[in-house]
Design an enzyme around this catalytic site. Structure first.
Site, PDB file in Angstrom:
ATOM      1  N   ASN A  74      -7.223   3.372   9.855  1.00  0.00           N
ATOM      2  CA  ASN A  74      -6.448   2.250  10.369  1.00  0.00           C
ATOM      3  C   ASN A  74      -6.311   2.254  11.885  1.00  0.00           C
ATOM      4  O   ASN A  74      -5.970   1.240  12.481  1.00  0.00           O
ATOM      5  CB  ASN A  74      -5.054   2.244   9.738  1.00  0.00           C
ATOM      6  CG  ASN A  74      -4.356   3.580   9.899  1.00  0.00           C
ATOM      7  OD1 ASN A  74      -4.780   4.570   9.307  1.00  0.00           O
ATOM      8  ND2 ASN A  74      -3.295   3.615  10.688  1.00  0.00           N
ATOM      9  N   CYS A 105       2.797   1.426  11.936  1.00  0.00           N
ATOM     10  CA  CYS A 105       3.850   2.268  11.349  1.00  0.00           C
ATOM     11  C   CYS A 105       4.290   3.385  12.292  1.00  0.00           C
ATOM     12  O   CYS A 105       5.353   3.971  12.104  1.00  0.00           O
ATOM     13  CB  CYS A 105       3.353   2.879  10.034  1.00  0.00           C
ATOM     14  SG  CYS A 105       2.933   1.646   8.789  1.00  0.00           S
ATOM     15  N   ALA A 135       0.806  -1.221   0.000  1.00  0.00           N
ATOM     16  CA  ALA A 135       0.000   0.000   0.000  1.00  0.00           C
ATOM     17  C   ALA A 135       0.840   1.273   0.000  1.00  0.00           C
ATOM     18  O   ALA A 135       0.450   2.276  -0.593  1.00  0.00           O
ATOM     19  CB  ALA A 135      -0.939   0.005   1.204  1.00  0.00           C
ATOM     20  N   THR A 136       1.990   1.248   0.660  1.00  0.00           N
ATOM     21  CA  THR A 136       2.811   2.461   0.680  1.00  0.00           C
ATOM     22  C   THR A 136       3.237   2.833  -0.731  1.00  0.00           C
ATOM     23  O   THR A 136       3.144   4.004  -1.139  1.00  0.00           O
ATOM     24  CB  THR A 136       4.045   2.273   1.577  1.00  0.00           C
ATOM     25  OG1 THR A 136       3.612   2.143   2.939  1.00  0.00           O
ATOM     26  CG2 THR A 136       4.984   3.461   1.474  1.00  0.00           C
ATOM     27  N   HIS A 147      -1.077  -8.145   2.956  1.00  0.00           N
ATOM     28  CA  HIS A 147      -0.938  -8.683   4.311  1.00  0.00           C
ATOM     29  C   HIS A 147      -2.025  -8.206   5.262  1.00  0.00           C
ATOM     30  O   HIS A 147      -2.092  -8.666   6.403  1.00  0.00           O
ATOM     31  CB  HIS A 147       0.457  -8.378   4.886  1.00  0.00           C
ATOM     32  CG  HIS A 147       0.664  -6.956   5.329  1.00  0.00           C
ATOM     33  ND1 HIS A 147       0.671  -6.583   6.643  1.00  0.00           N
ATOM     34  CD2 HIS A 147       0.882  -5.838   4.614  1.00  0.00           C
ATOM     35  CE1 HIS A 147       0.894  -5.293   6.736  1.00  0.00           C
ATOM     36  NE2 HIS A 147       1.030  -4.804   5.521  1.00  0.00           N
ATOM     37  N   THR A 150      11.079  -6.822 -12.001  1.00  0.00           N
ATOM     38  CA  THR A 150      10.547  -8.159 -12.229  1.00  0.00           C
ATOM     39  C   THR A 150       9.441  -8.466 -11.228  1.00  0.00           C
ATOM     40  O   THR A 150       9.619  -8.312 -10.012  1.00  0.00           O
ATOM     41  CB  THR A 150      11.668  -9.214 -12.087  1.00  0.00           C
ATOM     42  OG1 THR A 150      12.701  -8.912 -13.017  1.00  0.00           O
ATOM     43  CG2 THR A 150      11.132 -10.606 -12.357  1.00  0.00           C
ATOM     44  N   SER A 170      -3.152  -3.691   0.138  1.00  0.00           N
ATOM     45  CA  SER A 170      -1.951  -4.382   0.610  1.00  0.00           C
ATOM     46  C   SER A 170      -2.337  -5.786   1.036  1.00  0.00           C
ATOM     47  O   SER A 170      -3.251  -5.970   1.841  1.00  0.00           O
ATOM     48  CB  SER A 170      -1.324  -3.628   1.781  1.00  0.00           C
ATOM     49  OG  SER A 170      -0.077  -4.189   2.129  1.00  0.00           O
TER      50      SER A 170
END
Length: 383
Positions: free
Chosen positions: A149, A323, A69-70, A201, A237, A199
């Site tokens: 969040n 975070c 997400a960042t 996770h 990649t 994201s």
């Protein structure tokens, strides 16, 4: 130990772990290579894009795979402001965005962009009219998260998107959907969203993988230059094992969302009622917010003290967002909600997962009560 920190990260599904291992062992070819192993990896990548697009009810060509997400939020905001700088240099966002949006906007301010941070109400949600009032002829982008969040406040995304496009059709609408996907329903199309970040996770997929939905017709300036992967928007990649793992988790999260939301809502109501009955404790979240997040403060006691005492009781919770939790600073979100410095220094977030039961919630409430009683002695001794 009982893990009540799913908003920080979630345990991957066993099927996801198994899938990642199998793909890593059997399909390690570079999807850009022209030989058979490269083609096989390329097919997996295309299939993953289709599955993710189906889960979001968008077109496969609108999915850009990222590292999380960042990166998605940075690509959406920085990429839009660079690509459409001829339209203006103004961003509208809120005071309670995740750091990956908030700090990106702060950095762009240092580079000459103008940013309006729309204040929130006491429940943590913005008013639609306040967001619209902040838009000017110079506005390029509006960025509003779906679910906060920290306290679980749900923003009126559909109402903002529709009203924004009716009045200012050229202004882009970005939504950080990290805490909303798999918890609450949201139609990207009906909400008139141009850019949407996820994201893996946060919905039981692997860390280090995410995506950005980019509506067809919207163009961004890439942040990473190189081989031109992901339609030229994200060189590097592709991480095929993790992308396939995210795809499996995404499909499972979408399928289970209605049942899980109902389950979490029941547990959340019990938590809110139990916490509200403890004298001296302030409940900052709302039963009408996201079903998986409950937040409270115990003014006069630093959050870290309660967190570690709850850990001694066998319960893992968090302070602020993951975070920001290692900084001993007042919560920016709680300050924006006018909760005051004492509340903002003592916030505790409980976030629910699939494994939690009513008995787990009752045990956690008992642990909170016992911890408060122990801390009362500390508070009394400090007077």
């Amino acid at each position: 130990m009982k893990y009540f920190d799913h908003a920080a990260t979630t345990p991957p599904y066993e099927d996801v772990i198994r899938t990642v291992g199998e793909v890593m062992a059997q399909h390690f070819g570079n999807p850009s290579s022209l030989h058979r192993m490269g083609e096989d990896s390329g097919k997996l990548l295309s299939k993953a894009r289709e599955v993710c697009a189906h889960a979001l009810q968008v077109n496969p060509g609108e999915i850009v795979f990222t590292s999380g997400a960042t990166e998605s939020n940075n690509l959406a905001i920085r990429g839009a402001m660079a690509r459409y700088r001829q339209r203006g240099n103004h961003i509208v966002t809120t005071t309670v965005e995740h750091a990956s949006v908030y700090e990106t906007c702060r950095h762009l301010e240092q580079q000459g962009c103008e940013v309006t941070y729309v204040p929130v109400q006491a429940n943590g949600a913005v008013r639609v009219e306040d967001v619209l009032a902040a838009v000017t002829d110079n506005t390029v982008l509006v960025s509003v998260m779906h679910v906060n969040n920290e306290v679980g406040a749900v923003q009126p995304i559909a109402e903002i998107g529709r009203a924004l496009k009716n009045r200012h059709p050229r202004v882009l609408f970005h939504v950080d959907g990290v805490q909303g996907f798999g918890k609450l329903p949201l139609s990207i199309q009906d909400s008139r969203i141009d850019l949407y970040s996820l994201s893996a996770h946060k919905f039981r997929g692997p860390k280090g993988t995410g995506l950005l939905y980019v509506r067809e017709g919207v163009h961004l300036t890439q942040l990473l230059t190189g081989g031109g992967q992901e339609g030229g928007l994200r060189s590097g990649t592709e991480n095929i094992p993790y992308i396939v793992g995210m795809t499996k988790a995404m499909r499972m999260a979408a399928e289970r969302q209605p049942a899980l939301a109902s389950h979490w809502s029941k547990l959340s109501r019990e938590l809110h009622e139990g916490l509200a009955g403890l004298p001296g404790l302030v409940v900052n979240s709302s039963p009408d917010g996201a079903p998986h997040i409950v937040h409270f403060s115990y003014p006069g006691i630093k959050a870290e003290a309660m967190l570690h005492m709850l850990e001694e009781e066998g319960f893992l919770v968090s302070t602020q967002s993951a975070c920001s939790s290692k900084r001993s600073e007042p919560s920016r979100v709680l300050l924006a909600m006018q909760k005051g410095k004492d509340c903002s220094l003592s916030g505790i977030r409980i976030s629910l997962g699939e494994e939690h039961t009513e008995e787990d919630v009752r045990q956690l409430l008992g642990a909170v009560k016992r911890t408060m009683e122990r801390l009362q002695i500390v508070k009394g001794g400090n007077r």
